[in-house]
Write a protein that holds these residues in place. Structure first.
Motif, PDB file in Angstrom:
ATOM      1  N   TRP A  63       0.865  -1.192   0.000  1.00 62.92           N
ATOM      2  CA  TRP A  63       0.000   0.000   0.000  1.00 62.92           C
ATOM      3  C   TRP A  63       0.888   1.223   0.000  1.00 62.92           C
ATOM      4  O   TRP A  63       1.705   1.395   0.906  1.00 62.92           O
ATOM      5  CB  TRP A  63      -0.884   0.047   1.241  1.00 62.92           C
ATOM      6  CG  TRP A  63      -2.004  -0.937   1.250  1.00 62.92           C
ATOM      7  CD1 TRP A  63      -1.894  -2.292   1.185  1.00 62.92           C
ATOM      8  CD2 TRP A  63      -3.392  -0.669   1.336  1.00 62.92           C
ATOM      9  NE1 TRP A  63      -3.137  -2.867   1.229  1.00 62.92           N
ATOM     10  CE2 TRP A  63      -4.075  -1.897   1.329  1.00 62.92           C
ATOM     11  CE3 TRP A  63      -4.146   0.506   1.442  1.00 62.92           C
ATOM     12  CZ2 TRP A  63      -5.450  -1.990   1.409  1.00 62.92           C
ATOM     13  CZ3 TRP A  63      -5.512   0.407   1.529  1.00 62.92           C
ATOM     14  CH2 TRP A  63      -6.157  -0.825   1.502  1.00 62.92           C
ATOM     15  N   SER A  64       0.717   2.097  -0.987  1.00 63.59           N
ATOM     16  CA  SER A  64       1.474   3.343  -0.970  1.00 63.59           C
ATOM     17  C   SER A  64       0.850   4.278   0.058  1.00 63.59           C
ATOM     18  O   SER A  64      -0.316   4.118   0.441  1.00 63.59           O
ATOM     19  CB  SER A  64       1.491   3.989  -2.359  1.00 63.59           C
ATOM     20  OG  SER A  64       0.187   4.332  -2.768  1.00 63.59           O
ATOM     21  N   SER A  65       1.600   5.233   0.509  1.00 60.98           N
ATOM     22  CA  SER A  65       1.140   6.167   1.530  1.00 60.98           C
ATOM     23  C   SER A  65      -0.082   6.928   1.027  1.00 60.98           C
ATOM     24  O   SER A  65      -0.076   7.491  -0.052  1.00 60.98           O
ATOM     25  CB  SER A  65       2.260   7.143   1.877  1.00 60.98           C
ATOM     26  OG  SER A  65       1.842   8.031   2.870  1.00 60.98           O
ATOM     27  N   GLY A  66      -1.169   6.888   1.809  1.00 65.21           N
ATOM     28  CA  GLY A  66      -2.389   7.595   1.455  1.00 65.21           C
ATOM     29  C   GLY A  66      -3.319   6.865   0.506  1.00 65.21           C
ATOM     30  O   GLY A  66      -4.375   7.380   0.158  1.00 65.21           O
ATOM     31  N   ALA A  67      -2.964   5.670   0.083  1.00 63.85           N
ATOM     32  CA  ALA A  67      -3.784   4.916  -0.871  1.00 63.85           C
ATOM     33  C   ALA A  67      -5.035   4.347  -0.205  1.00 63.85           C
ATOM     34  O   ALA A  67      -5.065   4.128   1.005  1.00 63.85           O
ATOM     35  CB  ALA A  67      -2.971   3.783  -1.482  1.00 63.85           C
ATOM     36  N   THR A  68      -6.067   4.092  -1.005  1.00 62.67           N
ATOM     37  CA  THR A  68      -7.290   3.469  -0.511  1.00 62.67           C
ATOM     38  C   THR A  68      -7.365   2.001  -0.886  1.00 62.67           C
ATOM     39  O   THR A  68      -8.313   1.311  -0.515  1.00 62.67           O
ATOM     40  CB  THR A  68      -8.534   4.199  -1.049  1.00 62.67           C
ATOM     41  OG1 THR A  68      -8.500   4.164  -2.480  1.00 62.67           O
ATOM     42  CG2 THR A  68      -8.579   5.635  -0.548  1.00 62.67           C
ATOM     43  N   ALA A  69      -6.369   1.522  -1.629  1.00 64.91           N
ATOM     44  CA  ALA A  69      -6.299   0.110  -2.015  1.00 64.91           C
ATOM     45  C   ALA A  69      -4.837  -0.269  -2.188  1.00 64.91           C
ATOM     46  O   ALA A  69      -3.975   0.586  -2.396  1.00 64.91           O
ATOM     47  CB  ALA A  69      -7.071  -0.155  -3.301  1.00 64.91           C
ATOM     48  N   GLY A  70      -4.576  -1.558  -2.103  1.00 63.39           N
ATOM     49  CA  GLY A  70      -3.217  -2.061  -2.238  1.00 63.39           C
ATOM     50  C   GLY A  70      -3.048  -2.905  -3.483  1.00 63.39           C
ATOM     51  O   GLY A  70      -3.976  -3.056  -4.275  1.00 63.39           O
ATOM     52  N   ALA A  71      -1.866  -3.463  -3.635  1.00 64.46           N
ATOM     53  CA  ALA A  71      -1.551  -4.376  -4.730  1.00 64.46           C
ATOM     54  C   ALA A  71      -0.906  -5.616  -4.127  1.00 64.46           C
ATOM     55  O   ALA A  71      -0.131  -5.512  -3.174  1.00 64.46           O
ATOM     56  CB  ALA A  71      -0.602  -3.714  -5.721  1.00 64.46           C
ATOM     57  N   THR A  72      -1.214  -6.758  -4.683  1.00 64.15           N
ATOM     58  CA  THR A  72      -0.668  -8.009  -4.174  1.00 64.15           C
ATOM     59  C   THR A  72       0.720  -8.242  -4.761  1.00 64.15           C
ATOM     60  O   THR A  72       0.885  -8.308  -5.969  1.00 64.15           O
ATOM     61  CB  THR A  72      -1.596  -9.189  -4.520  1.00 64.15           C
ATOM     62  OG1 THR A  72      -2.893  -8.904  -3.983  1.00 64.15           O
ATOM     63  CG2 THR A  72      -1.074 -10.490  -3.942  1.00 64.15           C
ATOM     64  N   LEU A  73       1.722  -8.357  -3.880  1.00 63.41           N
ATOM     65  CA  LEU A  73       3.095  -8.609  -4.319  1.00 63.41           C
ATOM     66  C   LEU A  73       3.432 -10.087  -4.372  1.00 63.41           C
ATOM     67  O   LEU A  73       4.198 -10.518  -5.218  1.00 63.41           O
ATOM     68  CB  LEU A  73       4.090  -7.929  -3.375  1.00 63.41           C
ATOM     69  CG  LEU A  73       4.147  -6.423  -3.393  1.00 63.41           C
ATOM     70  CD1 LEU A  73       5.198  -5.938  -2.411  1.00 63.41           C
ATOM     71  CD2 LEU A  73       4.435  -5.913  -4.783  1.00 63.41           C
ATOM     72  N   ALA A  74       2.903 -10.844  -3.443  1.00 63.12           N
ATOM     73  CA  ALA A  74       3.219 -12.277  -3.383  1.00 63.12           C
ATOM     74  C   ALA A  74       2.030 -13.014  -2.803  1.00 63.12           C
ATOM     75  O   ALA A  74       1.251 -12.457  -2.037  1.00 63.12           O
ATOM     76  CB  ALA A  74       4.458 -12.515  -2.515  1.00 63.12           C
ATOM     77  N   GLY A  75       1.906 -14.270  -3.193  1.00 62.22           N
ATOM     78  CA  GLY A  75       0.814 -15.094  -2.699  1.00 62.22           C
ATOM     79  C   GLY A  75      -0.361 -15.079  -3.642  1.00 62.22           C
ATOM     80  O   GLY A  75      -0.215 -14.825  -4.836  1.00 62.22           O
ATOM     81  N   ALA A  76      -1.535 -15.319  -3.111  1.00 66.53           N
ATOM     82  CA  ALA A  76      -2.755 -15.427  -3.907  1.00 66.53           C
ATOM     83  C   ALA A  76      -3.016 -14.145  -4.687  1.00 66.53           C
ATOM     84  O   ALA A  76      -3.096 -13.069  -4.124  1.00 66.53           O
ATOM     85  CB  ALA A  76      -3.940 -15.747  -3.006  1.00 66.53           C
TER      86      ALA A  76
END
Length: 118
Positions: A63-76
């Motif tokens: 999650w970048s600073s201030g973001a409302t959503a993240g991105a999956t780096l590893a795993g499912a």
């Protein structure tokens, strides 16, 4: 990491006892705006981005600073196949001193993964 409330809270030590939700907080689930049983979080010293061990979803979220959503780096559901692994269950994470590597320990399988971030 607020495990049972499926969110990451930020506290200003010595200033307030009230936390601010900075990731998740939208109920448990697999969406990029959701977390499920987050166990551990690390914050990059250089970018202020968060790396979250999203144990209930068997993934590592960025999650970048201030973001409302993240991105999956590893795993499912990992975005990049060369970073994809089969992660499972409770995980703890740590960043290297220079933020070039992310270490993930899978507690159930007694495994430590290293992911190159640059």
């Amino acid at each position: 990491a607020d495990y049972y409330n499926h969110r990451i809270q930020r506290y200003h030590v010595g200033v307030s006892i009230v936390g601010t939700t900075v990731a998740g907080g939208n109920g448990a689930g697999p969406g990029n705006h959701q977390l499920s049983l987050p166990y551990s979080v690390c914050v990059s010293k250089t970018t202020s981005a968060m790396y979250i061990a999203d144990s209930g979803n068997n993934r590592i979220q960025w999650w970048s600073s201030g973001a409302t959503a993240g991105a999956t780096l590893a795993g499912a559901g990992a975005l990049t196949s060369n970073l994809s692994t089969s992660l499972s269950g409770t995980m703890d994470i740590r960043l290297s001193i220079n933020d070039t590597d992310l270490y993930v320990s899978e507690m159930f399988y007694n495994t430590i993964w290293r992911f190159r971030l640059i």
